[in-house]
Scaffold this motif. Sequence first.
Motif, PDB file in Angstrom:
ATOM      1  N   GLU A 106       0.809  -1.229   0.000  1.00  0.00           N
ATOM      2  CA  GLU A 106       0.000   0.000   0.000  1.00  0.00           C
ATOM      3  C   GLU A 106       0.845   1.285   0.000  1.00  0.00           C
ATOM      4  O   GLU A 106       0.564   2.186  -0.786  1.00  0.00           O
ATOM      5  CB  GLU A 106      -0.988   0.008   1.179  1.00  0.00           C
ATOM      6  N   PRO A 107       1.906   1.369   0.869  1.00  0.00           N
ATOM      7  CA  PRO A 107       2.688   2.628   0.860  1.00  0.00           C
ATOM      8  C   PRO A 107       3.318   2.921  -0.505  1.00  0.00           C
ATOM      9  O   PRO A 107       3.358   4.079  -0.927  1.00  0.00           O
ATOM     10  CB  PRO A 107       3.780   2.379   1.916  1.00  0.00           C
ATOM     11  N   LYS A 109       2.174   1.944  -3.434  1.00  0.00           N
ATOM     12  CA  LYS A 109       1.099   2.316  -4.373  1.00  0.00           C
ATOM     13  C   LYS A 109       0.841   3.813  -4.283  1.00  0.00           C
ATOM     14  O   LYS A 109       0.564   4.476  -5.274  1.00  0.00           O
ATOM     15  CB  LYS A 109      -0.200   1.580  -4.015  1.00  0.00           C
ATOM     16  N   ARG A 110       0.923   4.325  -3.045  1.00  0.00           N
ATOM     17  CA  ARG A 110       0.692   5.768  -2.855  1.00  0.00           C
ATOM     18  C   ARG A 110       1.932   6.579  -3.231  1.00  0.00           C
ATOM     19  O   ARG A 110       1.836   7.714  -3.649  1.00  0.00           O
ATOM     20  CB  ARG A 110       0.290   6.060  -1.405  1.00  0.00           C
ATOM     21  N   MET A 111       3.118   5.946  -3.091  1.00  0.00           N
ATOM     22  CA  MET A 111       4.368   6.669  -3.339  1.00  0.00           C
ATOM     23  C   MET A 111       4.700   6.758  -4.834  1.00  0.00           C
ATOM     24  O   MET A 111       5.258   7.758  -5.297  1.00  0.00           O
ATOM     25  CB  MET A 111       5.503   5.923  -2.613  1.00  0.00           C
ATOM     26  N   ASP A 117       3.891   5.085 -13.283  1.00  0.00           N
ATOM     27  CA  ASP A 117       3.114   3.918 -12.828  1.00  0.00           C
ATOM     28  C   ASP A 117       2.510   3.181 -14.031  1.00  0.00           C
ATOM     29  O   ASP A 117       1.299   3.202 -14.264  1.00  0.00           O
ATOM     30  CB  ASP A 117       2.024   4.424 -11.878  1.00  0.00           C
ATOM     31  N   SER A 122      -1.219   2.832  -8.874  1.00  0.00           N
ATOM     32  CA  SER A 122      -1.439   4.009  -8.030  1.00  0.00           C
ATOM     33  C   SER A 122      -2.932   4.378  -7.995  1.00  0.00           C
ATOM     34  O   SER A 122      -3.615   4.303  -9.020  1.00  0.00           O
ATOM     35  CB  SER A 122      -0.624   5.171  -8.604  1.00  0.00           C
ATOM     36  N   PRO A 123      -3.418   4.820  -6.813  1.00  0.00           N
ATOM     37  CA  PRO A 123      -4.820   5.264  -6.738  1.00  0.00           C
ATOM     38  C   PRO A 123      -5.106   6.401  -7.714  1.00  0.00           C
ATOM     39  O   PRO A 123      -6.237   6.546  -8.174  1.00  0.00           O
ATOM     40  CB  PRO A 123      -4.984   5.732  -5.293  1.00  0.00           C
ATOM     41  N   VAL A 124      -4.074   7.189  -8.051  1.00  0.00           N
ATOM     42  CA  VAL A 124      -4.281   8.304  -8.995  1.00  0.00           C
ATOM     43  C   VAL A 124      -4.679   7.745 -10.368  1.00  0.00           C
ATOM     44  O   VAL A 124      -5.645   8.199 -10.988  1.00  0.00           O
ATOM     45  CB  VAL A 124      -2.995   9.163  -9.125  1.00  0.00           C
TER      46      VAL A 124
END
Length: 283
Positions: A106-107, A109-111, A117, A122-124
């Motif tokens: 998870e970290p 994916k956010r980083m 990506d 990434s959630p973005v």
Amino acid sequence: MGVRMKGADVAKAMKETLIEDVRKLKAKGIVPRLAIVRVGARPDDLAYERGASKRMEMVGIECTAVELPESIDQKAFEEEFRKVNDDPGIHGILLFCPLPGHLDEEPVKRMIHPLKDVDGMSPVNLAKIFSGDETGYAPCTAEAVIEMLDYYGLELTGKRVTVIGRSMVVGKPLSMLLLRRNATVTICHTRTADLAAACRNAEILVAAAGKANMVKKDMVAWDAVVADVGINVDEAGNLCGDVDYASVEPKAGYISPVPGGIGSITTSVLAKHVVRAASALGG
Ligand code: NAD
């Protein structure tokens, strides 16, 4: 008898365009580069890494393997990942998942830099896919299904498409890509009440459940297009998809095999994304 949709043919067509795109980037002084980050040495990761490196080399993309020991702790893993993420010479990053059980993805994916990506973790990027923003990167496998349907000239607008599977890697993002192309999408999963009926209703059926040979001929409409994303091992130890190919093929209009189908397109989509990333990020 269904038309056999061959991944190699799709990949070959994509290769020509990719070579030309990479040539144009290099003429501007940009050498596209992918970093493959692998923790440990799982045989399926190693196999995919070999395939991906070969594909990148074929079209002129440079590839850097970042191999981390399976024993690495979370802090060191994030530090190593950050180095790759911050390296201006790297345009795209592919991280093999799942990570070993003691690590949390998870970290990262956010980083991960959303422009690097290239496998849509990434959630973005996922938010972009879900909101119909074409600048987002979809997970490569999901996009590979669209590439295959497009290559065979199969219209999506207005078509009833059933997707079996709702993961964030395949089922959900693929459903959004299909919706973007104006298909009428039904998403099925383990709690779907009548899976067979939902599948029979489909003009295009995509199986992404990860269950060997679960789609039988009585679940498929005559002349349906059947795309099989599943990669499984059957009882005899052979690679197989989610679709019982032998029984479904005579009934289908088009059908993709496993191996030799969607899986053979994934690394070409990855290369396409690296090219996009390199043009966005520059040299
Ligand atoms: P996953 O396990 O995360 O998700 C599977 C989905 O299928 C779940 O949403 C689940 O609800 C659904 N499902 C499972 N069994 C079902 C059943 N009996 N009936 C209805 N729905 C069911 O898997 P994933 O990561 O989405 O991958 C799916 C398949 O695609 C796997 O076989 C995987 O190996 C393959 N895959 C291939 C590639 C590639 O070609 N490069 C990449 C990713 C995944």
